[in-house]
Design a protein around this motif. Structure first.
Motif, PDB file in Angstrom:
ATOM      1  N   PRO A 328       0.834  -1.204   0.000  1.00 57.56           N
ATOM      2  CA  PRO A 328       0.000   0.000   0.000  1.00 57.56           C
ATOM      3  C   PRO A 328       0.871   1.258   0.000  1.00 57.56           C
ATOM      4  CG  PRO A 328       0.034  -0.980   2.182  1.00 57.56           C
ATOM      5  CD  PRO A 328       0.783  -1.915   1.289  1.00 57.56           C
ATOM      6  N   VAL A 329       0.548   2.207  -0.871  1.00 56.50           N
ATOM      7  CA  VAL A 329       1.344   3.432  -0.978  1.00 56.50           C
ATOM      8  C   VAL A 329       0.420   4.641  -1.034  1.00 56.50           C
ATOM      9  CG1 VAL A 329       3.329   2.360  -2.121  1.00 56.50           C
ATOM     10  CG2 VAL A 329       1.425   3.205  -3.500  1.00 56.50           C
ATOM     11  N   GLU A 330       0.966   5.769  -0.621  1.00 61.02           N
ATOM     12  CA  GLU A 330       0.301   7.065  -0.760  1.00 61.02           C
ATOM     13  C   GLU A 330       1.097   7.880  -1.777  1.00 61.02           C
ATOM     14  OE1 GLU A 330      -1.327   9.705   2.658  1.00 61.02           O
ATOM     15  OE2 GLU A 330       0.681  10.440   2.177  1.00 61.02           O
ATOM     16  N   ILE A 331       0.406   8.397  -2.798  1.00 63.04           N
ATOM     17  CA  ILE A 331       1.092   9.081  -3.904  1.00 63.04           C
ATOM     18  C   ILE A 331       0.588  10.511  -4.017  1.00 63.04           C
ATOM     19  CG2 ILE A 331       1.578   9.067  -6.373  1.00 63.04           C
ATOM     20  CD1 ILE A 331       1.140   6.084  -6.378  1.00 63.04           C
ATOM     21  N   ARG A 332       1.548  11.449  -4.081  1.00 64.54           N
ATOM     22  CA  ARG A 332       1.261  12.858  -4.342  1.00 64.54           C
ATOM     23  C   ARG A 332       1.551  13.105  -5.820  1.00 64.54           C
ATOM     24  NH1 ARG A 332      -1.613  17.198  -2.405  1.00 64.54           N
ATOM     25  NH2 ARG A 332      -0.525  19.172  -2.838  1.00 64.54           N
ATOM     26  N   LEU A 333       0.510  13.457  -6.601  1.00 66.29           N
ATOM     27  CA  LEU A 333       0.650  13.651  -8.041  1.00 66.29           C
ATOM     28  C   LEU A 333       0.673  15.137  -8.363  1.00 66.29           C
ATOM     29  CD1 LEU A 333      -2.038  11.119  -8.209  1.00 66.29           C
ATOM     30  CD2 LEU A 333      -0.302  10.800  -9.933  1.00 66.29           C
ATOM     31  N   ALA A 334       1.577  15.519  -9.270  1.00 66.28           N
ATOM     32  CA  ALA A 334       1.647  16.910  -9.724  1.00 66.28           C
ATOM     33  C   ALA A 334       1.975  16.919 -11.215  1.00 66.28           C
ATOM     34  CB  ALA A 334       2.700  17.678  -8.942  1.00 66.28           C
ATOM     35  N   LYS A 335       1.120  17.596 -12.013  1.00 69.59           N
ATOM     36  CA  LYS A 335       1.343  17.700 -13.467  1.00 69.59           C
ATOM     37  C   LYS A 335       1.801  19.128 -13.793  1.00 69.59           C
ATOM     38  CE  LYS A 335      -1.404  15.668 -16.442  1.00 69.59           C
ATOM     39  NZ  LYS A 335      -2.557  15.342 -17.322  1.00 69.59           N
ATOM     40  N   SER A 352       2.687   0.913   4.345  1.00 63.69           N
ATOM     41  CA  SER A 352       2.351  -0.436   4.801  1.00 63.69           C
ATOM     42  C   SER A 352       2.361  -0.536   6.317  1.00 63.69           C
ATOM     43  CB  SER A 352       3.327  -1.454   4.201  1.00 63.69           C
ATOM     44  OG  SER A 352       4.668  -1.117   4.519  1.00 63.69           O
ATOM     45  N   GLU A 353       3.338   0.125   6.975  1.00 65.92           N
ATOM     46  CA  GLU A 353       3.375   0.077   8.434  1.00 65.92           C
ATOM     47  C   GLU A 353       2.141   0.743   9.031  1.00 65.92           C
ATOM     48  OE1 GLU A 353       6.925   1.543  10.146  1.00 65.92           O
ATOM     49  OE2 GLU A 353       8.240   0.122   9.126  1.00 65.92           O
ATOM     50  N   ARG A 354       1.743   1.880   8.433  1.00 67.02           N
ATOM     51  CA  ARG A 354       0.538   2.546   8.923  1.00 67.02           C
ATOM     52  C   ARG A 354      -0.691   1.668   8.730  1.00 67.02           C
ATOM     53  NH1 ARG A 354      -1.417   7.516   5.609  1.00 67.02           N
ATOM     54  NH2 ARG A 354      -2.804   5.938   4.710  1.00 67.02           N
ATOM     55  N   LYS A 355      -0.773   1.011   7.551  1.00 67.31           N
ATOM     56  CA  LYS A 355      -1.901   0.134   7.275  1.00 67.31           C
ATOM     57  C   LYS A 355      -1.916  -1.063   8.224  1.00 67.31           C
ATOM     58  CE  LYS A 355      -3.810   2.227   3.733  1.00 67.31           C
ATOM     59  NZ  LYS A 355      -5.191   2.745   3.769  1.00 67.31           N
ATOM     60  N   GLU A 356      -0.717  -1.625   8.465  1.00 70.94           N
ATOM     61  CA  GLU A 356      -0.628  -2.756   9.388  1.00 70.94           C
ATOM     62  C   GLU A 356      -1.048  -2.341  10.790  1.00 70.94           C
ATOM     63  OE1 GLU A 356       3.307  -4.221   9.180  1.00 70.94           O
ATOM     64  OE2 GLU A 356       3.089  -5.062   7.151  1.00 70.94           O
ATOM     65  N   THR A 357      -0.623  -1.144  11.182  1.00 70.33           N
ATOM     66  CA  THR A 357      -1.013  -0.643  12.504  1.00 70.33           C
ATOM     67  C   THR A 357      -2.521  -0.451  12.581  1.00 70.33           C
ATOM     68  OG1 THR A 357       1.117   0.483  12.747  1.00 70.33           O
ATOM     69  CG2 THR A 357      -0.679   1.205  14.177  1.00 70.33           C
ATOM     70  N   GLU A 358      -3.094   0.133  11.525  1.00 69.51           N
ATOM     71  CA  GLU A 358      -4.546   0.322  11.506  1.00 69.51           C
ATOM     72  C   GLU A 358      -5.266  -1.025  11.540  1.00 69.51           C
ATOM     73  OE1 GLU A 358      -5.194   2.553   7.988  1.00 69.51           O
ATOM     74  OE2 GLU A 358      -4.552   4.479   8.847  1.00 69.51           O
ATOM     75  N   ALA A 359      -4.746  -1.988  10.732  1.00 70.08           N
ATOM     76  CA  ALA A 359      -5.373  -3.309  10.724  1.00 70.08           C
ATOM     77  C   ALA A 359      -5.238  -3.992  12.080  1.00 70.08           C
ATOM     78  CB  ALA A 359      -4.742  -4.176   9.634  1.00 70.08           C
ATOM     79  N   HIS A 360      -4.061  -3.817  12.704  1.00 66.96           N
ATOM     80  CA  HIS A 360      -3.854  -4.428  14.026  1.00 66.96           C
ATOM     81  C   HIS A 360      -4.793  -3.817  15.060  1.00 66.96           C
ATOM     82  CE1 HIS A 360      -1.788  -6.448  17.239  1.00 66.96           C
ATOM     83  NE2 HIS A 360      -1.495  -5.311  17.837  1.00 66.96           N
ATOM     84  N   ILE A 361      -4.925  -2.503  15.000  1.00 65.81           N
ATOM     85  CA  ILE A 361      -5.838  -1.831  15.936  1.00 65.81           C
ATOM     86  C   ILE A 361      -7.271  -2.305  15.698  1.00 65.81           C
ATOM     87  CG2 ILE A 361      -6.823   0.413  16.544  1.00 65.81           C
ATOM     88  CD1 ILE A 361      -4.065   1.634  15.970  1.00 65.81           C
ATOM     89  N   HIS A 362      -7.635  -2.419  14.400  1.00 61.50           N
ATOM     90  CA  HIS A 362      -8.987  -2.896  14.078  1.00 61.50           C
ATOM     91  C   HIS A 362      -9.182  -4.320  14.585  1.00 61.50           C
ATOM     92  CE1 HIS A 362     -12.090  -4.762  11.506  1.00 61.50           C
ATOM     93  NE2 HIS A 362     -12.655  -3.567  11.544  1.00 61.50           N
ATOM     94  N   HIS A 363      -8.144  -5.171  14.395  1.00 57.43           N
ATOM     95  CA  HIS A 363      -8.258  -6.556  14.852  1.00 57.43           C
ATOM     96  C   HIS A 363      -8.376  -6.624  16.372  1.00 57.43           C
ATOM     97  CE1 HIS A 363      -7.223 -10.809  15.451  1.00 57.43           C
ATOM     98  NE2 HIS A 363      -7.655 -10.975  14.212  1.00 57.43           N
ATOM     99  N   LEU A 364      -7.580  -5.809  17.064  1.00 59.08           N
ATOM    100  CA  LEU A 364      -7.655  -5.787  18.526  1.00 59.08           C
ATOM    101  C   LEU A 364      -9.029  -5.311  18.989  1.00 59.08           C
ATOM    102  CD1 LEU A 364      -4.172  -4.302  19.501  1.00 59.08           C
ATOM    103  CD2 LEU A 364      -4.923  -6.669  19.714  1.00 59.08           C
ATOM    104  N   ALA A 365      -9.600  -4.371  18.234  1.00 56.33           N
ATOM    105  CA  ALA A 365     -10.883  -3.800  18.634  1.00 56.33           C
ATOM    106  C   ALA A 365     -12.045  -4.733  18.342  1.00 56.33           C
ATOM    107  CB  ALA A 365     -11.104  -2.460  17.928  1.00 56.33           C
ATOM    108  N   TYR A 366     -11.921  -5.570  17.301  1.00 52.52           N
ATOM    109  CA  TYR A 366     -13.082  -6.330  16.854  1.00 52.52           C
ATOM    110  C   TYR A 366     -12.878  -7.844  16.836  1.00 52.52           C
ATOM    111  CZ  TYR A 366     -15.183  -1.939  15.421  1.00 52.52           C
ATOM    112  OH  TYR A 366     -15.737  -0.688  15.425  1.00 52.52           O
TER     113      TYR A 366
END
Length: 806
Positions: A328-335, A352-366
């Motif tokens: 997973p990536v976040e892209i800043r586009l400029a033309k 990816s680390e942010r996504k994994e952290t979010e997924a881990h938090i979601h898993h812990l919560a649910y």
């Protein structure tokens, strides 16, 4: 410029020609080698198949006869073939029968190289079968020595490789020599002249070059180069400075940078992007951007890229696929536009680390950390969704919530350990998961409680109830199967409660409360059963909740009392007393132990209450001993809950209490129930022997109502059996009860164990018990339970003789 022309063109041409010749020769030889390897592999496979066919029958017979010596001789003989590395024979059950490994040899090729070229030569296997008699003997496996095979192949092709290489190198040398005199030598003379210019303003030609090449292409080249020289000298320093600055910024950027041309082809890649994408710049240059994207993400990103306007930056999140792994990536586009060229700049950040952290938090919560099932919050959210959709009429019909509680799980957890308890929960979750369909949610609510949400069951309530009953039956059946938890085989049952709803119940919380109420009704009905919620259950549930609150309050503030009931022998002599807990509630008055003790066990207060009882009883005995009101031969009987007895800290606590109150261990008689022994007889026996070693007496309470097995009774270090009052009460009228009492007394006599009858309430009961050789009693005929002072006044006299209570 001196650096530029410091290399000889002839040398370059000669080296390149030679390299190309060598490469072509090697490629040609490589193709021949690959063809040779392919044909050699075919021959190798044929050789091994023939070898397997030769040894199949004798090895099958050896396995059939269990003749390991003959089998070992057979496979040892195979190792004389250097192409075999290892041989093993396994019997029909997969167990190793014989094996042999060749001695280590030195080969000219490495094992990794052999594995690369002969990767498809893994092992040769042959099922061992006998035709007469028909017998599946096992399996023969032969592992080839790939290094030997590859070494052999290399040697066969080495001479061909050397010959081709020599021929091609000779040809390349001749071509280079011809090219040198025709082209390279004149150019080299010009190059030598230009390489000496340095930073001079003019580019003079040597006289010989001017004479032969002044009017040809080389002369024109020199003239044109001279015109450009001044302009290049001026712009070069500025260009180098600007280029170095730009490259430094791009290369040292923390984010990955890609630059796209008007066709969305990659034209620039920085180091951070190469590291992130696990690709070199050369592999990315001129490639389309879609090669980086996961197929599912490209369509959406492509539409964003196409709609991007000049000087209107945008930020998007997408997914790249790097070596088969999604990133997973976040892209800043400029033309933007530069000199009539449109380019798109991509600043890429790995999230990816942010996504994994979010997924881990979601898993812990649910999700539950033990069983990996959805948790209470997840089920509550889903229930709220279903409830709202029902209220909005987007779901028509009935849904249901089923609560399940594992019976006696706390006892198993306390006796076998929390690790075994967690494994049991995982086993239950695994066995029940196949029952879950698409319209269901299976969740762990906490502890040993699970829940099922059936989002849509049907529109006919009668059919819905039948469906719920069928679903519950399948759950009960699955729970009753033997569970493997650690090294233990555990038998458990489950109590279930369910509620059916159609969206008119007020709130999702009300539905959960109804299911919980039905579950408590099932547990009160004897466990291992099921109850469907009815409105009248709510009052019972409220009363139960009120009981739990009051019990917590009573435990916290020690609002209990101990009463003492005398125990006597056939001579009306006092032999001890039983400490009985009493609880007088401010509103309800006295509450029977039969009513609040099971609740205390269920909500986890029984250990604290049991500790208080033991402390209070020993304190009272210590006081009476100091006052001379208690004889050393008397026993104080103290009931111990199975949950308390199975606690790891029970024995240390008992030692501490005996030492604290300085009470002789012989004055203490701990009463345990026989059903407690079913959970873990081995650990119970160890603990009972440790208790006996202290000098404390042990009795089996309510004997006859539980397992009542001689298998364990003869091995337990017990001093007394207490016949349950249910048998004593009907002793005079029920022949079956009289037979049971006779059997218990006879059995105890054979095992040298004393017997005490509970619930002796009349003189005829007393007389009949004496006739059948029961000499110890407890019951209302001799006295009711009384507070400490009243007990002493009523039953303790100088003669220590008890007067029957009429």
């Amino acid at each position: 410029m001196g650096v530029v022309f410091s290399k000889s063109l002839f040398t370059k041409q000669a080296i390149l020609t030679l390299v190309l010749a060598v490469v072509l020769s090697l490629v040609s030889s490589g193709i021949q080698f690959v063809d040779g390897v392919r044909s050699q592999k075919t021959e190798i496979n044929q050789d091994f198949e023939e070898l397997l066919a030769v040894v199949e029958k004798p090895l099958s017979e050896a396995v059939f006869r269990l003749d390991t010596i003959f089998a070992q001789q057979q496979i040892d003989s195979l190792l004389f073939n250097p192409s075999i590395a290892h041989v093993e024979v396994r019997d029909e059950s997969g167990e190793l029968f014989v094996e042999a490994t060749s001695t280590k040899h030195d080969f000219s090729v490495s094992e990794s190289l052999a594995n690369y070229f002969l990767s498809d030569l893994q092992s040769y296997n042959r099922e061992l079968r006998l035709e007469m008699p028909v017998f599946q003997a096992g399996r023969l496996s032969i592992l080839p020595e790939k290094r030997y095979l590859l070494d052999k192949i290399f040697k066969e092709h080495l001479s061909s490789l050397i010959y081709n290489l020599f021929k091609d190198v000779l040809l390349a040398s001749l071509i280079s020599l011809v090219f040198y005199f025709l082209v390279t030598h004149p150019l080299m003379r010009l190059t030598e002249t230009l390489s000496t210019v340095g930073n001079k303003k003019e580019l003079p030609l040597p006289k010989s070059f001017s004479r032969h090449h002044k009017s040809d292409e080389l002369g024109n080249l020199h003239s044109t180069f001279a015109q450009l020289w001044n302009k290049l000298n001026t712009a070069l320093s500025d260009l180098e400075r600007s280029d170095s600055h730009t490259k430094a910024m791009i290369e040292n950027a923390a984010d990955g940078i890609l630059l796209l041309d008007e066709s969305n082809k990659i034209i620039l890649v920085n180091s951070a992007a190469q590291y992130m994408l696990k690709m070199k710049s050369d592999d990315l240059q001129s490639k389309s951007l879609d090669m980086l994207h996961a197929p599912s993400s490209w369509s959406e990103f492509s539409s964003v890229l196409d709609s991007l306007e000049v000087n209107s930056p945008s930020t998007v999140e997408t997914v790249y696929r790097i070596r088969g792994i999604e990133l997973p990536v976040e892209i800043r586009l400029a033309k933007y536009k530069v000199l009539d060229r449109t380019e798109v700049l991509l600043l890429i950040r790995d999230v990816s680390e942010r996504k994994e952290t979010e997924a881990h938090i979601h898993h812990l919560a649910y999700y539950d950390s033990v069983t990996n099932l959805p948790n209470r919050q997840y089920l509550a959210d889903k229930l709220n969704e279903v409830f709202k959709r029902k209220q909005q009429k987007s779901i028509v019909g009935y849904s249901a919530v089923v609560f399940m509680d594992l019976d006696r799980f706390k006892t198993i957890n306390d006796s076998l350990g929390h690790n075994v308890g967690d494994q049991l929960l995982c086993c239950v979750a695994s066995q029940l998961s196949p029952l879950i369909e698409d319209n269901m949610v299976f969740a762990r609510m906490g502890g040993d409680e699970f829940a099922f949400l059936l989002t849509h069951v049907g529109s006919d309530k009668e059919l819905v109830e039948k469906a719920i009953n069928g679903f519950v039956d399948s759950i009960v059946y699955a729970c009753q199967q033997v569970k493997k938890a650690g090294h233990h085989e555990v038998h458990i049952t489950a109590s279930l409660g369910a509620t059916i709803f159609d969206g008119n119940e007020g709130s999702a919380e009300a539905i959960l409360k109804q299911a919980d109420t039905a579950l408590y009704r099932a547990k009160e009905s004897g466990r291992n059963t099921f109850a469907l919620y009815k409105p009248e259950m709510q009052a019972i549930s409220d009363a139960r909740l009120e009981m739990e609150k009051a019990l917590h309050h009573a435990t916290e503030f020690k609002l209990f009392e101990l009463y003492y009931q005398p125990q006597t022998n056939d001579k009306n002599e006092l032999i001890g007393a039983e400490a009985l807990i009493r609880w007088k509630d401010e509103k309800k008055g006295f509450i029977s132990p039969a009513e609040f003790i099971p609740v205390a066990e269920e909500i986890g207060l029984i250990v604290e209450i049991g500790h208080w009882v033991l402390n209070e009883a020993l304190s009272q005995v210590a006081t009476w001993l100091k006052e001379g009101k208690w004889q050393l031969s008397w026993r104080m009987s103290i009931n111990v809950s199975p949950i308390q007895f199975q606690q790891a800290g029970f024995l240390p606590m008992l030692k501490e209490q005996l030492g604290k109150h300085d009470v002789p261990a012989s004055c203490v008689d701990l009463e345990i129930t026989e059903n407690m022994l079913l959970n873990d007889l081995s650990s119970c026996l160890d603990k009972m022997n440790a208790i006996k070693a202290l000098g404390v007496h042990l009795s089996i309470d309510d004997f006859g109502t539980g397992y009542s097995s001689l298998k364990y009774l003869k091995s337990l270090p017990i001093d007394r059996l207490k016949i349950d009052q249910s048998f004593v009460r009907d002793l005079l009228t029920d022949k079956s009860d009289e037979a049971i009492v006779h059997a218990v007394i006879a059995m105890a006599k054979a095992l040298n164990i004393s017997v005490l009858a509970e619930g002796v309430e009349t003189l005829p009961h007393y007389d009949r018990l004496r006739e059948i050789d029961c000499f110890y009693y407890q019951g209302y005929y001799f006295g009711h339970p009384l507070p400490p002072n009243e007990f002493i006044t009523a039953f303790v006299h100088d003669s220590a003789t008890l007067k029957p209570s009429l």
